[in-house]
Enzyme design. Structure first.
Site, PDB file in Angstrom:
ATOM      1  N   CYS A  13      97.628  52.674 113.978  1.00  0.00           N
ATOM      2  CA  CYS A  13      98.757  53.475 113.997  1.00  0.00           C
ATOM      3  C   CYS A  13      99.890  52.730 112.756  1.00  0.00           C
ATOM      4  CB  CYS A  13      99.656  53.539 115.279  1.00  0.00           C
ATOM      5  SG  CYS A  13     100.436  52.151 115.653  1.00  0.00           S
ATOM      6  N   CYS A  87      98.441  57.546 111.550  1.00  0.00           N
ATOM      7  CA  CYS A  87      98.808  56.737 110.307  1.00  0.00           C
ATOM      8  C   CYS A  87      98.310  57.649 109.095  1.00  0.00           C
ATOM      9  CB  CYS A  87      97.788  55.476 110.181  1.00  0.00           C
ATOM     10  SG  CYS A  87      96.192  55.783 110.044  1.00  0.00           S
ATOM     11  N   CYS A  91      94.666  55.100 106.046  1.00  0.00           N
ATOM     12  CA  CYS A  91      93.411  54.454 106.676  1.00  0.00           C
ATOM     13  C   CYS A  91      92.293  54.736 105.861  1.00  0.00           C
ATOM     14  CB  CYS A  91      93.023  55.188 108.235  1.00  0.00           C
ATOM     15  SG  CYS A  91      91.864  54.144 108.908  1.00  0.00           S
TER      16      CYS A  91
END
Length: 139
Positions: A13, A87, A91
């Site tokens: 996150c 996120c 990522c």
């Protein structure tokens, strides 16, 4: 996708101070040495959210010594399952990994009363994930 003998799961996150910390703690607590667990954030905070620490303590899991960690390419590369929690595009993506995106309320700035339902939803998702991965919960 076949499940390795000891699957590795990465929770990501933004701040690695709430949702990903709770998820990692539940999976570590319930999965024991049958799973490798990591958590990280794309912009990690300085400390874990105190309301999250308290909510997890109420569930019998102490995460007071945990610290937010920065997301690295290596963490993603060495994980079988990558679970993102808000996120976005931060990522990195690698073919062959299983990616899941869990839509969960953000506990940032919330008190323990608001964190409890998020904690409980995460625990249920972890139990489902364990069943999917063939990991038995610790007694």
């Amino acid at each position: 996708m076949s499940t390795p003998a000891t699957p590795s799961v990465l929770f990501v996150c933004v701040h690695n101070a709430g949702r990903s910390q709770m998820a990692a703690a539940f999976l570590t607590h319930l999965g024991g040495d049958r799973v490798e667990v990591r958590s990280a954030g794309s912009a990690p905070a300085d400390t874990v959210n105190p309301a999250v620490v308290e909510a997890m303590r109420e569930a019998g899991i102490d995460i007071s010594a945990e610290t937010p960690k920065v997301l690295t390419v290596e963490a993603v590369q060495t994980s079988d399952v990558v679970i993102t929690m808000g996120c976005g595009d931060a990522c990195p993506y690698f073919p062959g990994k299983q990616y899941l995106d869990w839509k969960l309320a953000d506990p940032a700035g919330q008190g323990v009363d608001a964190v409890r339902p998020i904690r409980d939803e995460i625990e249920q998702r972890i139990r489902s994930l364990m069943a999917e991965l063939g990991i038995e919960a610790a007694a």
